[in-house]
Design a protein around this motif. Sequence first.
Motif, mmCIF file in Angstrom:
data_model
loop_
_atom_site.group_PDB
_atom_site.id
_atom_site.type_symbol
_atom_site.label_atom_id
_atom_site.label_comp_id
_atom_site.label_asym_id
_atom_site.label_seq_id
_atom_site.Cartn_x
_atom_site.Cartn_y
_atom_site.Cartn_z
ATOM 1 N N GLU A 77 8.593 27.055 65.089
ATOM 2 C CA GLU A 77 8.723 27.663 66.421
ATOM 3 C C GLU A 77 7.685 28.782 66.471
ATOM 4 O O GLU A 77 7.695 29.678 65.610
ATOM 5 C CB GLU A 77 10.141 28.223 66.608
ATOM 6 C CG GLU A 77 10.379 28.948 67.923
ATOM 7 C CD GLU A 77 10.475 28.030 69.134
ATOM 8 O OE1 GLU A 77 11.036 26.925 69.014
ATOM 9 O OE2 GLU A 77 9.963 28.422 70.218
ATOM 10 N N SER A 78 6.767 28.695 67.438
ATOM 11 C CA SER A 78 5.709 29.713 67.558
ATOM 12 C C SER A 78 4.976 29.965 66.237
ATOM 13 O O SER A 78 4.695 31.100 65.880
ATOM 14 C CB SER A 78 6.292 31.027 68.083
ATOM 15 O OG SER A 78 6.925 30.809 69.317
ATOM 16 N N ARG A 79 4.726 28.902 65.516
ATOM 17 C CA ARG A 79 3.984 28.924 64.255
ATOM 18 C C ARG A 79 4.710 29.668 63.129
ATOM 19 O O ARG A 79 4.087 30.085 62.147
ATOM 20 C CB ARG A 79 2.556 29.445 64.454
ATOM 21 C CG ARG A 79 1.770 28.599 65.466
ATOM 22 C CD ARG A 79 0.286 28.771 65.355
ATOM 23 N NE ARG A 79 -0.231 28.241 64.094
ATOM 24 C CZ ARG A 79 -1.468 28.452 63.660
ATOM 25 N NH1 ARG A 79 -2.298 29.177 64.384
ATOM 26 N NH2 ARG A 79 -1.882 27.943 62.516
ATOM 27 N N VAL A 80 6.017 29.802 63.278
ATOM 28 C CA VAL A 80 6.835 30.342 62.185
ATOM 29 C C VAL A 80 7.673 29.182 61.642
ATOM 30 O O VAL A 80 8.334 28.478 62.416
ATOM 31 C CB VAL A 80 7.749 31.488 62.675
ATOM 32 C CG1 VAL A 80 8.658 31.974 61.542
ATOM 33 C CG2 VAL A 80 6.905 32.635 63.228
ATOM 34 N N ALA A 81 7.627 28.987 60.322
ATOM 35 C CA ALA A 81 8.331 27.867 59.695
ATOM 36 C C ALA A 81 9.673 28.312 59.143
ATOM 37 O O ALA A 81 9.814 29.426 58.658
ATOM 38 C CB ALA A 81 7.477 27.310 58.559
ATOM 39 N N ARG A 82 10.663 27.410 59.251
ATOM 40 C CA ARG A 82 11.921 27.625 58.542
ATOM 41 C C ARG A 82 12.397 26.274 57.999
ATOM 42 O O ARG A 82 11.946 25.222 58.444
ATOM 43 C CB ARG A 82 12.977 28.261 59.446
ATOM 44 C CG ARG A 82 13.463 27.380 60.559
ATOM 45 C CD ARG A 82 14.673 27.999 61.291
ATOM 46 N NE ARG A 82 15.415 26.981 62.014
ATOM 47 C CZ ARG A 82 15.108 26.568 63.254
ATOM 48 N NH1 ARG A 82 14.078 27.081 63.904
ATOM 49 N NH2 ARG A 82 15.833 25.627 63.839
ATOM 50 N N GLN A 83 13.280 26.320 57.003
ATOM 51 C CA GLN A 83 13.782 25.097 56.398
ATOM 52 C C GLN A 83 15.163 24.776 56.938
ATOM 53 O O GLN A 83 16.007 25.662 57.069
ATOM 54 C CB GLN A 83 13.836 25.256 54.870
ATOM 55 C CG GLN A 83 12.478 25.466 54.213
ATOM 56 C CD GLN A 83 11.526 24.309 54.482
ATOM 57 O OE1 GLN A 83 11.845 23.139 54.239
ATOM 58 N NE2 GLN A 83 10.338 24.623 55.008
ATOM 59 N N GLU A 84 15.382 23.487 57.259
ATOM 60 C CA GLU A 84 16.697 23.013 57.703
ATOM 61 C C GLU A 84 17.106 21.844 56.814
ATOM 62 O O GLU A 84 16.246 21.057 56.399
ATOM 63 C CB GLU A 84 16.620 22.512 59.157
ATOM 64 C CG GLU A 84 16.401 23.604 60.196
ATOM 65 C CD GLU A 84 17.645 24.452 60.460
ATOM 66 O OE1 GLU A 84 18.758 24.006 60.121
ATOM 67 O OE2 GLU A 84 17.482 25.569 60.995
ATOM 68 N N PRO A 85 18.400 21.727 56.521
ATOM 69 C CA PRO A 85 18.860 20.616 55.661
ATOM 70 C C PRO A 85 18.473 19.260 56.267
ATOM 71 O O PRO A 85 18.576 19.074 57.475
ATOM 72 C CB PRO A 85 20.383 20.781 55.626
ATOM 73 C CG PRO A 85 20.640 22.171 56.079
ATOM 74 C CD PRO A 85 19.498 22.588 56.960
ATOM 75 N N LEU A 86 18.052 18.359 55.412
ATOM 76 C CA LEU A 86 17.714 16.986 55.826
ATOM 77 C C LEU A 86 19.009 16.202 55.947
ATOM 78 O O LEU A 86 19.652 15.928 54.945
ATOM 79 C CB LEU A 86 16.870 16.325 54.753
ATOM 80 C CG LEU A 86 15.348 16.413 54.847
ATOM 81 C CD1 LEU A 86 14.757 15.927 53.529
ATOM 82 C CD2 LEU A 86 14.800 15.618 56.010
ATOM 83 N N ALA A 87 19.393 15.875 57.131
ATOM 84 C CA ALA A 87 20.614 15.078 57.285
ATOM 85 C C ALA A 87 20.632 14.524 58.689
ATOM 86 O O ALA A 87 19.938 15.024 59.556
ATOM 87 C CB ALA A 87 21.847 15.920 57.051
#
Length: 276
Positions: free
Chosen positions: A266-276
Amino acid sequence: MIVDYHMHLRGPNVPGVEGAIEHSVEAVERFVETATARGVDEIGFAEHMYYFREVEDLLVHPYQRSRIAHGLEAYVAAVVEAKGRGLPVKLGLEIDYVPGRVEELAALLAPYPWDYLLGSVHIVDGEAIDMEPGLWARLPVEEVWRLYFEALGDLAKSGLVDVLAHPDLVKIFGMRPAAEEVSLRYEACAEAVAAAGVAVEVSTAGLRKRVGEIYPAPELLSLFRAGGVPVTLASDAHVHQDVGRDFDRALELVLGAGYETVTVFESRVARQEPLA
Ligand SMILES: [Zn+2]
Ligand SMILES: [Zn+2]
């Protein structure tokens, strides 16, 4: 969460044939419909930069120059409008690596509200990797591979992009050096990408090419995983019917390499979300 962060916005099409470029909210909706049907939670558009007049001065390859016909404003406006209406979409661009022109390109792209920028190496030394004859007619396979991964590493380090697209695109026609040399290229690539702090996409587009494999190869993906390189998922759809295509196979590969999360931007900021 499942994302598909690589697709090209096109109008209606007959099955199997790419539709005309159509940068409209209606076109976005068609891609969202397929995403929903395939269980993809969020999609991101990554139009080729070479379609846009704004970057015309940076383009040298005749194929890319032949495609220049659009303005960034309309493309950006269509995706931003769709996002504003609450559709699960992100705004990206597929950038070509143009050595020596990184700062110029970054300045040209700075005014727009990108969620992420994809970086691709399609052209090396003025010749195409993913078209024939291209660079293949001029150099031995080993040399094409060496130059390709060198350019990819430079692109990763340039700071211009957030994600490397189809990381081992050079295998597209199934031509590769001996296994030992392939491993050397992979190791150098993974090291450069990990040091650069960018993500890589796992793309099912390779399944639809002559090589018939996902990008990147399992061996390369394992090296990325070992180096802490995060991933996105990608179809590289040029028709809305290809959104999320073969993602069961991509997930099998990603989970098999030990990944538990996917990268969301989002707006070139990365975050990690669980793969599911
Ligand atoms: Zn590409
Ligand atoms: Zn693409």
